[in-house]
Design a protein around this motif. Structure first.
Motif, mmCIF file in Angstrom:
data_model
loop_
_atom_site.group_PDB
_atom_site.id
_atom_site.type_symbol
_atom_site.label_atom_id
_atom_site.label_comp_id
_atom_site.label_asym_id
_atom_site.label_seq_id
_atom_site.Cartn_x
_atom_site.Cartn_y
_atom_site.Cartn_z
ATOM 1 N N ASN A 115 0.823 -1.199 0.000
ATOM 2 C CA ASN A 115 0.000 0.000 0.000
ATOM 3 C C ASN A 115 0.867 1.262 0.000
ATOM 4 O OD1 ASN A 115 -2.874 1.169 1.813
ATOM 5 N ND2 ASN A 115 -2.796 0.343 -0.237
ATOM 6 N N PRO A 140 -5.408 1.063 5.387
ATOM 7 C CA PRO A 140 -5.368 2.455 5.837
ATOM 8 C C PRO A 140 -4.294 2.749 6.867
ATOM 9 C CG PRO A 140 -7.295 1.318 6.724
ATOM 10 C CD PRO A 140 -6.690 0.413 5.687
ATOM 11 N N LEU A 149 -1.991 6.009 6.587
ATOM 12 C CA LEU A 149 -2.148 7.069 7.585
ATOM 13 C C LEU A 149 -0.808 7.427 8.223
ATOM 14 C CD1 LEU A 149 -5.451 5.914 9.324
ATOM 15 C CD2 LEU A 149 -5.082 8.151 8.286
ATOM 16 N N CYS A 200 -4.860 12.404 5.312
ATOM 17 C CA CYS A 200 -5.278 11.551 6.441
ATOM 18 C C CYS A 200 -6.767 11.724 6.737
ATOM 19 C CB CYS A 200 -4.472 11.895 7.683
ATOM 20 S SG CYS A 200 -2.756 11.349 7.642
ATOM 21 N N ILE A 236 -8.722 9.748 4.229
ATOM 22 C CA ILE A 236 -8.695 8.311 4.523
ATOM 23 C C ILE A 236 -9.650 7.987 5.663
ATOM 24 C CG2 ILE A 236 -7.262 6.404 5.333
ATOM 25 C CD1 ILE A 236 -4.858 7.940 4.007
ATOM 26 N N GLU A 237 -9.635 8.819 6.703
ATOM 27 C CA GLU A 237 -10.539 8.616 7.835
ATOM 28 C C GLU A 237 -12.002 8.689 7.394
ATOM 29 O OE1 GLU A 237 -11.254 10.632 12.238
ATOM 30 O OE2 GLU A 237 -10.619 11.894 10.551
ATOM 31 N N ASN A 290 -12.224 5.899 3.958
ATOM 32 C CA ASN A 290 -11.545 4.601 4.012
ATOM 33 C C ASN A 290 -11.070 4.179 2.618
ATOM 34 O OD1 ASN A 290 -10.582 2.362 5.523
ATOM 35 N ND2 ASN A 290 -12.237 1.102 4.698
ATOM 36 N N THR A 348 -7.920 5.437 -0.688
ATOM 37 C CA THR A 348 -6.768 6.232 -1.049
ATOM 38 C C THR A 348 -7.191 7.656 -1.402
ATOM 39 O OG1 THR A 348 -5.721 4.249 -1.941
ATOM 40 C CG2 THR A 348 -4.771 6.364 -2.584
#
Length: 263
Positions: free
Chosen positions: A93, A127, A131, A166, A169-170, A173, A175
Motif C-alpha cells: 500500500n 489504511p 495514515l 489523512c 482516509i478517515e 476509508n 486512497t
C-alpha cells in the motif's frame, strides 16, 4: 517540455533494453501547487525482458538493479521502478506509488498493466500504513519548518496536504486524491482557515516568492490539533489484511506475456 520528456523515455527504453508501462508527473505540478520555477518530477514503471527474470539471482540484488535513475538537473528529475519492485510496494500500500496511479499528468501509458493494477487496489488497501506515512510526513515538515514565530510560509503546503490526506482516509476509508484542491474542498470547512489556505495557494500559483514570514496561527492550530487527533485514530485501527500476492504474481506474468509476446 512534454516532447522532451517523451524523448527521454524513449531514450531510456533503448539504453536499458526495457519497456516503459506508465509514466506520470509526481511532484508539486501533479499536486496542483507548482511554483514558477518548479522542476518536472517524472516517475515511471518499466518491465525488463524475460531473460532478466529467468536467472538464479533475484532482482534488486547486485548488478540486477530494480530502479532506473537519470541524472537530475534544474528542470527534470526522472526515475522509475521495475515492475516487480512496484508490485511489491503496491502490496504494501505504498502511498507514493498509489499517488502515481492518480496523477492527472500522464506522459505515457501502454499495455493493460496500469488499468489492471487499478482494479486490484481494493485488494491491497490498508489504511494504517497510509495514515502513518502521511502523518510522519506532516510531523517531519511541521517540526522542521513551522514551529517558530516566523516560518517558511510555502512549507505549509507540505504539512497541510498530508494532514488533509489523512482526513480523507478517515472519512472515506480509501486512497486520497492527489489534487490539493480536491482535498481542501472536501476536508476543510468554509471559514477563516480555508480562506487563509486559499490565499496562500493563490500567491504560490501566481509565482509570489514568499519565504520567511510571521506564522499563520489559524493554520498552525489546525495542523497541531489534527496531527494529534489523527495519530490516536490510526492507533485505534485494527484491520486484517488479505495477502494479494497470488493476484499480483498473475498480473506480473500476464504483463510479461503481453509485452514480450514471444515469452
Amino acid at each position: 517540455m512534454n516532447e522532451i520528456i517523451q524523448q527521454k523515455l524513449m531514450d531510456i527504453e533503448e539504453k536499458h533494453g526495457v519497456k516503459i508501462l506508465y509514466a506520470v508527473e509526481s511532484g508539486s505540478r501533479a499536486w496542483g501547487f507548482p511554483s514558477k520555477d518548479s522542476d518536472y518530477d517524472v516517475r515511471f514503471i518499466y518491465i525488463n525482458q524475460p531473460d532478466w527474470y529467468l536467472s538464479i539471482d533475484p532482482q534488486g540484488i547486485g548488478t540486477k538493479r530494480d530502479v532506473i535513475e537519470e541524472p537530475i538537473n534544474d528542470l527534470l528529475d526522472i526515475s522509475g521502478w521495475e515492475i516487480t519492485k512496484a508490485l511489491r510496494l503496491f502490496r504494501k500500500n505504498n502511498p507514493p506509488l498509489l499517488e502515481w496511479l492518480r496523477s492527472e499528468i500522464v506522459y505515457y501509458q501502454k499495455y493493460a498493466f496500469v488499468d489492471n493494477m487499478r482494479t486490484l487496489e481494493s485488494d491491497v488497501f490498508y489504511p494504517n500504513s497510509m495514515l502513518y506515512h502521511y502523518l510522519n510526513m506532516a510531523k517531519k515538515n511541521y517540526r522542521e519548518y513551522l514551529q517558530g514565530p516566523e516560518v517558511r510560509i510555502k512549507k505549509y503546503f507540505y504539512v497541510l496536504r498530508p494532514v488533509m490526506a489523512c482526513k480523507w482516509i478517515e472519512k472515506y476509508n480509501m486512497t486520497p486524491p492527489i489534487s490539493f484542491h480536491e482535498l481542501l474542498e472536501d476536508t476543510v470547512p468554509e471559514g477563516k482557515l480555508k480562506n487563509e489556505i486559499n490565499q496562500l495557494l493563490k500567491r504560490k500559483l501566481a509565482g509570489d516568492e514568499f519565504d520567511i514570514e510571521p506564522r499563520i496561527d489559524v493554520i498552525n492550530q489546525f495542523v497541531e490539533f489534527e496531527m494529534e487527533r489523527l495519530e490516536e485514530y490510526a492507533k485505534s485501527l485494527n484491520i486484517e489484511v488479505k495477502d494479494p500476492t497470488e493476484l499480483l504474481d498473475g498480473l506480473f506474468r500476464d504483463t510479461l506475456k503481453e509485452v514480450w509476446q514471444e515469452y
